[in-house]
Design a protein around this motif. Structure first.
Motif, PDB file in Angstrom:
ATOM      1  N   LYS A 107      -7.065 -31.092  51.702  1.00 55.69           N
ATOM      2  CA  LYS A 107      -7.183 -29.709  52.144  1.00 55.69           C
ATOM      3  C   LYS A 107      -5.904 -28.956  51.784  1.00 55.69           C
ATOM      4  O   LYS A 107      -4.806 -29.402  52.116  1.00 55.69           O
ATOM      5  N   LEU A 108      -6.078 -27.850  51.088  1.00 61.42           N
ATOM      6  CA  LEU A 108      -4.963 -26.949  50.771  1.00 61.42           C
ATOM      7  C   LEU A 108      -5.061 -25.764  51.716  1.00 61.42           C
ATOM      8  O   LEU A 108      -5.974 -24.950  51.593  1.00 61.42           O
ATOM      9  N   ASP A 109      -4.143 -25.666  52.665  1.00 68.32           N
ATOM     10  CA  ASP A 109      -4.187 -24.571  53.639  1.00 68.32           C
ATOM     11  C   ASP A 109      -3.706 -23.252  53.060  1.00 68.32           C
ATOM     12  O   ASP A 109      -4.085 -22.196  53.538  1.00 68.32           O
ATOM     13  N   ASP A 110      -2.857 -23.299  52.053  1.00 67.38           N
ATOM     14  CA  ASP A 110      -2.385 -22.071  51.422  1.00 67.38           C
ATOM     15  C   ASP A 110      -2.366 -22.295  49.908  1.00 67.38           C
ATOM     16  O   ASP A 110      -1.320 -22.602  49.333  1.00 67.38           O
ATOM     17  N   PRO A 111      -3.535 -22.176  49.269  1.00 63.87           N
ATOM     18  CA  PRO A 111      -3.636 -22.496  47.841  1.00 63.87           C
ATOM     19  C   PRO A 111      -2.672 -21.706  46.954  1.00 63.87           C
ATOM     20  O   PRO A 111      -2.274 -22.190  45.907  1.00 63.87           O
ATOM     21  N   CYS A 112      -2.268 -20.527  47.370  1.00 65.29           N
ATOM     22  CA  CYS A 112      -1.371 -19.721  46.537  1.00 65.29           C
ATOM     23  C   CYS A 112       0.087 -20.138  46.672  1.00 65.29           C
ATOM     24  O   CYS A 112       0.970 -19.529  46.074  1.00 65.29           O
ATOM     25  N   GLN A 113       0.344 -21.190  47.413  1.00 63.68           N
ATOM     26  CA  GLN A 113       1.671 -21.798  47.461  1.00 63.68           C
ATOM     27  C   GLN A 113       1.684 -23.129  46.706  1.00 63.68           C
ATOM     28  O   GLN A 113       2.713 -23.764  46.596  1.00 63.68           O
ATOM     29  N   HIS A 114       0.519 -23.543  46.199  1.00 59.56           N
ATOM     30  CA  HIS A 114       0.400 -24.817  45.467  1.00 59.56           C
ATOM     31  C   HIS A 114       0.917 -24.634  44.045  1.00 59.56           C
ATOM     32  O   HIS A 114       0.587 -23.644  43.381  1.00 59.56           O
ATOM     33  N   PHE A 115       1.699 -25.598  43.575  1.00 55.84           N
ATOM     34  CA  PHE A 115       2.361 -25.464  42.269  1.00 55.84           C
ATOM     35  C   PHE A 115       1.395 -25.271  41.104  1.00 55.84           C
ATOM     36  O   PHE A 115       1.726 -24.602  40.136  1.00 55.84           O
ATOM     37  N   ALA A 116       0.203 -25.833  41.155  1.00 59.20           N
ATOM     38  CA  ALA A 116      -0.736 -25.720  40.037  1.00 59.20           C
ATOM     39  C   ALA A 116      -1.857 -24.717  40.316  1.00 59.20           C
ATOM     40  O   ALA A 116      -2.247 -23.951  39.447  1.00 59.20           O
ATOM     41  N   ILE A 117      -2.374 -24.725  41.512  1.00 59.63           N
ATOM     42  CA  ILE A 117      -3.527 -23.890  41.878  1.00 59.63           C
ATOM     43  C   ILE A 117      -3.162 -22.404  41.902  1.00 59.63           C
ATOM     44  O   ILE A 117      -3.949 -21.558  41.497  1.00 59.63           O
ATOM     45  N   ALA A 118      -1.962 -22.072  42.366  1.00 57.56           N
ATOM     46  CA  ALA A 118      -1.558 -20.667  42.518  1.00 57.56           C
ATOM     47  C   ALA A 118      -1.688 -19.884  41.214  1.00 57.56           C
ATOM     48  O   ALA A 118      -2.242 -18.785  41.205  1.00 57.56           O
ATOM     49  N   SER A 119      -1.206 -20.436  40.127  1.00 56.17           N
ATOM     50  CA  SER A 119      -1.262 -19.697  38.859  1.00 56.17           C
ATOM     51  C   SER A 119      -2.691 -19.545  38.356  1.00 56.17           C
ATOM     52  O   SER A 119      -3.030 -18.525  37.753  1.00 56.17           O
ATOM     53  N   ILE A 120      -3.543 -20.529  38.615  1.00 55.76           N
ATOM     54  CA  ILE A 120      -4.952 -20.432  38.212  1.00 55.76           C
ATOM     55  C   ILE A 120      -5.632 -19.295  38.968  1.00 55.76           C
ATOM     56  O   ILE A 120      -6.314 -18.461  38.380  1.00 55.76           O
ATOM     57  N   ILE A 121      -5.425 -19.234  40.273  1.00 52.66           N
ATOM     58  CA  ILE A 121      -6.025 -18.179  41.102  1.00 52.66           C
ATOM     59  C   ILE A 121      -5.515 -16.805  40.655  1.00 52.66           C
ATOM     60  O   ILE A 121      -6.293 -15.876  40.478  1.00 52.66           O
ATOM     61  N   GLU A 122      -4.222 -16.710  40.460  1.00 54.10           N
ATOM     62  CA  GLU A 122      -3.640 -15.419  40.072  1.00 54.10           C
ATOM     63  C   GLU A 122      -4.157 -14.947  38.718  1.00 54.10           C
ATOM     64  O   GLU A 122      -4.552 -13.792  38.564  1.00 54.10           O
ATOM     65  N   LYS A 123      -4.184 -15.844  37.738  1.00 57.30           N
ATOM     66  CA  LYS A 123      -4.609 -15.455  36.389  1.00 57.30           C
ATOM     67  C   LYS A 123      -6.118 -15.238  36.273  1.00 57.30           C
ATOM     68  O   LYS A 123      -6.563 -14.249  35.703  1.00 57.30           O
ATOM     69  N   GLN A 124      -6.898 -16.170  36.793  1.00 54.85           N
ATOM     70  CA  GLN A 124      -8.348 -16.099  36.609  1.00 54.85           C
ATOM     71  C   GLN A 124      -9.007 -15.027  37.471  1.00 54.85           C
ATOM     72  O   GLN A 124     -10.021 -14.457  37.077  1.00 54.85           O
ATOM     73  N   LEU A 125      -8.452 -14.760  38.665  1.00 52.20           N
ATOM     74  CA  LEU A 125      -9.084 -13.815  39.587  1.00 52.20           C
ATOM     75  C   LEU A 125      -8.238 -12.564  39.818  1.00 52.20           C
ATOM     76  O   LEU A 125      -8.549 -11.760  40.696  1.00 52.20           O
ATOM     77  N   ASN A 126      -7.172 -12.420  39.041  1.00 46.30           N
ATOM     78  CA  ASN A 126      -6.289 -11.268  39.157  1.00 46.30           C
ATOM     79  C   ASN A 126      -5.853 -11.051  40.609  1.00 46.30           C
ATOM     80  O   ASN A 126      -5.828  -9.928  41.117  1.00 46.30           O
ATOM     81  N   ALA A 127      -5.554 -12.158  41.284  1.00 46.92           N
ATOM     82  CA  ALA A 127      -5.223 -12.126  42.709  1.00 46.92           C
ATOM     83  C   ALA A 127      -3.729 -11.946  42.924  1.00 46.92           C
ATOM     84  O   ALA A 127      -2.916 -12.551  42.227  1.00 46.92           O
ATOM     85  N   LYS A 128      -3.390 -11.141  43.869  1.00 50.40           N
ATOM     86  CA  LYS A 128      -2.007 -10.970  44.310  1.00 50.40           C
ATOM     87  C   LYS A 128      -1.938 -11.479  45.744  1.00 50.40           C
ATOM     88  O   LYS A 128      -2.696 -11.037  46.604  1.00 50.40           O
ATOM     89  N   ASN A 129      -1.031 -12.440  45.975  1.00 53.05           N
ATOM     90  CA  ASN A 129      -0.894 -13.067  47.300  1.00 53.05           C
ATOM     91  C   ASN A 129      -2.218 -13.660  47.783  1.00 53.05           C
ATOM     92  O   ASN A 129      -2.545 -13.588  48.965  1.00 53.05           O
ATOM     93  N   CYS A 130      -2.999 -14.176  46.851  1.00 56.39           N
ATOM     94  CA  CYS A 130      -4.286 -14.826  47.131  1.00 56.39           C
ATOM     95  C   CYS A 130      -5.390 -13.859  47.546  1.00 56.39           C
ATOM     96  O   CYS A 130      -6.441 -14.282  48.015  1.00 56.39           O
ATOM     97  N   VAL A 131      -5.178 -12.572  47.385  1.00 60.24           N
ATOM     98  CA  VAL A 131      -6.196 -11.581  47.721  1.00 60.24           C
ATOM     99  C   VAL A 131      -6.914 -11.164  46.435  1.00 60.24           C
ATOM    100  O   VAL A 131      -6.283 -10.743  45.468  1.00 60.24           O
ATOM    101  N   VAL A 132      -8.243 -11.294  46.455  1.00 62.38           N
ATOM    102  CA  VAL A 132      -9.070 -10.932  45.309  1.00 62.38           C
ATOM    103  C   VAL A 132      -9.831  -9.665  45.676  1.00 62.38           C
ATOM    104  O   VAL A 132     -10.479  -9.595  46.724  1.00 62.38           O
ATOM    105  N   LYS A 133      -9.739  -8.675  44.811  1.00 57.29           N
ATOM    106  CA  LYS A 133     -10.425  -7.407  45.065  1.00 57.29           C
ATOM    107  C   LYS A 133     -11.922  -7.539  44.786  1.00 57.29           C
ATOM    108  O   LYS A 133     -12.351  -8.383  44.007  1.00 57.29           O
ATOM    109  N   LYS A 134     -12.676  -6.681  45.411  1.00 55.68           N
ATOM    110  CA  LYS A 134     -14.120  -6.599  45.173  1.00 55.68           C
ATOM    111  C   LYS A 134     -14.353  -6.390  43.676  1.00 55.68           C
ATOM    112  O   LYS A 134     -13.648  -5.607  43.028  1.00 55.68           O
TER     113      LYS A 134
END
Length: 166
Positions: free
Chosen positions: A83-110
């Motif tokens: 379980k990753l409680d804060d995926p945007c603090q994970h060394f590998a997952i954070a960059s994937i979320i940010e790049k693929q979903l254009n997320a800032k601080n793990c927030v993805v816009k509609k």
């Protein structure tokens, strides 16, 4: 379909890795914050995941859960829960979320987002020489406090390489 892979597949580990099942599943919460469509694409010896997310509302990715089962003789045995409680603090997952979903601080816009991942490359990089032969089922759930973002079930099969693949 060619995704531009120029490496020789045989340069990867002492095993062959392939997938026998890949499908969306129902998340644990009663509310879905996205509409998800996905497909696993095989190109030669490589597998690619294509995922299309339609975020119905802005959502924060708060948690990712991964459950792994060993499959043998029509039985499943729980191997691991991660379980990753804060995926945007994970060394590998954070960059994937940010790049693929254009997320800032793990927030993805509609909106609508399409993501591609080279499953073969990611898996060999992750497992390296630390693996066990056999079939495994993984359930990967991505959640917000408000509801489900994604749920995917996939079966991975590790086989011993007996000869170079063509």
């Amino acid at each position: 379909m060619n995704f531009g892979i120029t490496e020789n597949f045989n340069s990867y580990g002492p095993y062959r890795l392939w997938w026998s099942r890949y499908e969306p599943c129902r998340g644990p919460k009663s509310t879905n914050l996205t509409i998800l469509s996905t497909n696993l694409i095989k190109d030669g010896d490589f597998y690619y995941s294509w995922v299309n997310f339609t975020f119905l509302t802005q959502a924060r990715i708060d948690e990712i859960k991964i459950t792994v089962y060993a499959l043998k003789n029509n039985r499943s045995n729980l191997l691991m829960r991660y379980k990753l409680d804060d995926p945007c603090q994970h060394f590998a997952i954070a960059s994937i979320i940010e790049k693929q979903l254009n997320a800032k601080n793990c927030v993805v816009k509609k909106g609508n987002y399409s993501c591609y991942a080279n499953f073969t490359e990611i898996s060999y990089a992750f497992f390296g020489n630390s693996f066990f032969y056999g079939e495994y089922m993984q359930k990967i759930t991505t959640l917000s406090k408000k509801g489900n973002i994604a749920c995917i079930v996939l079966n991975s099969i590790f086989e011993k390489k007996t000869k170079p693949m063509t």
